[in-house]
Design a protein around this motif. Structure first.
Motif, PDB file in Angstrom:
ATOM      1  N   GLU A  69       0.839  -1.206   0.000  1.00  0.00           N
ATOM      2  CA  GLU A  69       0.000   0.000   0.000  1.00  0.00           C
ATOM      3  C   GLU A  69       0.872   1.254   0.000  1.00  0.00           C
ATOM      4  O   GLU A  69       0.581   2.226  -0.680  1.00  0.00           O
ATOM      5  N   GLN A  70       1.944   1.226   0.789  1.00  0.00           N
ATOM      6  CA  GLN A  70       2.866   2.358   0.814  1.00  0.00           C
ATOM      7  C   GLN A  70       3.507   2.544  -0.570  1.00  0.00           C
ATOM      8  O   GLN A  70       3.658   3.673  -1.035  1.00  0.00           O
ATOM      9  N   GLU A  71       3.870   1.449  -1.200  1.00  0.00           N
ATOM     10  CA  GLU A  71       4.470   1.513  -2.545  1.00  0.00           C
ATOM     11  C   GLU A  71       3.548   2.246  -3.508  1.00  0.00           C
ATOM     12  O   GLU A  71       3.974   3.119  -4.257  1.00  0.00           O
ATOM     13  N   ARG A  72       2.268   1.894  -3.504  1.00  0.00           N
ATOM     14  CA  ARG A  72       1.306   2.498  -4.432  1.00  0.00           C
ATOM     15  C   ARG A  72       0.900   3.911  -4.020  1.00  0.00           C
ATOM     16  O   ARG A  72       0.470   4.700  -4.850  1.00  0.00           O
ATOM     17  N   ALA A  73       1.009   4.239  -2.758  1.00  0.00           N
ATOM     18  CA  ALA A  73       0.575   5.556  -2.270  1.00  0.00           C
ATOM     19  C   ALA A  73       1.547   6.671  -2.642  1.00  0.00           C
ATOM     20  O   ALA A  73       1.140   7.820  -2.790  1.00  0.00           O
ATOM     21  N   VAL A  74       2.797   6.338  -2.808  1.00  0.00           N
ATOM     22  CA  VAL A  74       3.802   7.355  -3.130  1.00  0.00           C
ATOM     23  C   VAL A  74       3.819   7.556  -4.640  1.00  0.00           C
ATOM     24  O   VAL A  74       3.959   6.602  -5.403  1.00  0.00           O
ATOM     25  N   SER A  75       3.654   8.818  -5.065  1.00  0.00           N
ATOM     26  CA  SER A  75       3.650   9.089  -6.504  1.00  0.00           C
ATOM     27  C   SER A  75       5.050   8.880  -7.086  1.00  0.00           C
ATOM     28  O   SER A  75       6.062   9.089  -6.412  1.00  0.00           O
TER      29      SER A  75
END
Length: 149
Positions: A69-75
């Motif tokens: 989720e963190q991977e996908r949350a960071v642009s």
């Protein structure tokens, strides 16, 4: 002349008995296997793209990812497209030989002009005769319009 980038200072330019390579930042589309020419003062280098890399700035900084989720949350913040180039030949005026000197940092890259790859590889512009075409009856053709018994 189409500008395709420049030799980067991030990695050393190397010429040895085992390898001849340089790294560049690309500003044009240059897929693996394509040829580029590096203009370096009075020298030209023929180079083949052997690898192309692109990375997010956080990956370059080695920032850890804790969860998907963190991977996908960071642009994404992509860095420049980098290429590893295999040096094929080095030319001064019209004399070309295997690479013998490293490419200067920040030398510009460009696409080859018509016939330039053939010239820098030292190939004859008319092609190379590889053999003869023969028929089942023993007749052979050496070239355009000539025959031999």
């Amino acid at each position: 002349m189409t500008d395709c980038g420049f030799v980067t200072r991030q990695f050393p330019s190397e010429v040895s008995l085992e390898a001849a390579r340089v790294y560049a930042i690309l500003t044009c589309d240059a897929p693996v296997g394509s040829y580029l020419v590096i203009d370096a003062g009075g020298r030209r280098y023929l180079a083949r793209v052997s690898a192309v890399k692109i990375a997010d700035i956080y990956a370059v900084a080695n920032t850890p990812v804790l969860t998907p989720e963190q991977e996908r949350a960071v642009s994404l913040r992509l860095g420049p497209t980098m290429a590893e180039l295999e040096l094929i030949s080095e030319c001064t005026s019209s004399d070309c030989a295997p690479p013998g000197t490293p490419v200067p940092i920040h030398s510009p890259l460009r696409r080859p002009r018509d016939g330039e790859v053939v010239e820098m590889l030292g190939l004859p512009s008319q092609g190379v005769l590889l053999g003869r075409l023969a028929s089942r009856r023993g007749r052979s053709w050496r070239g355009r319009g000539s025959t031999s018994p």
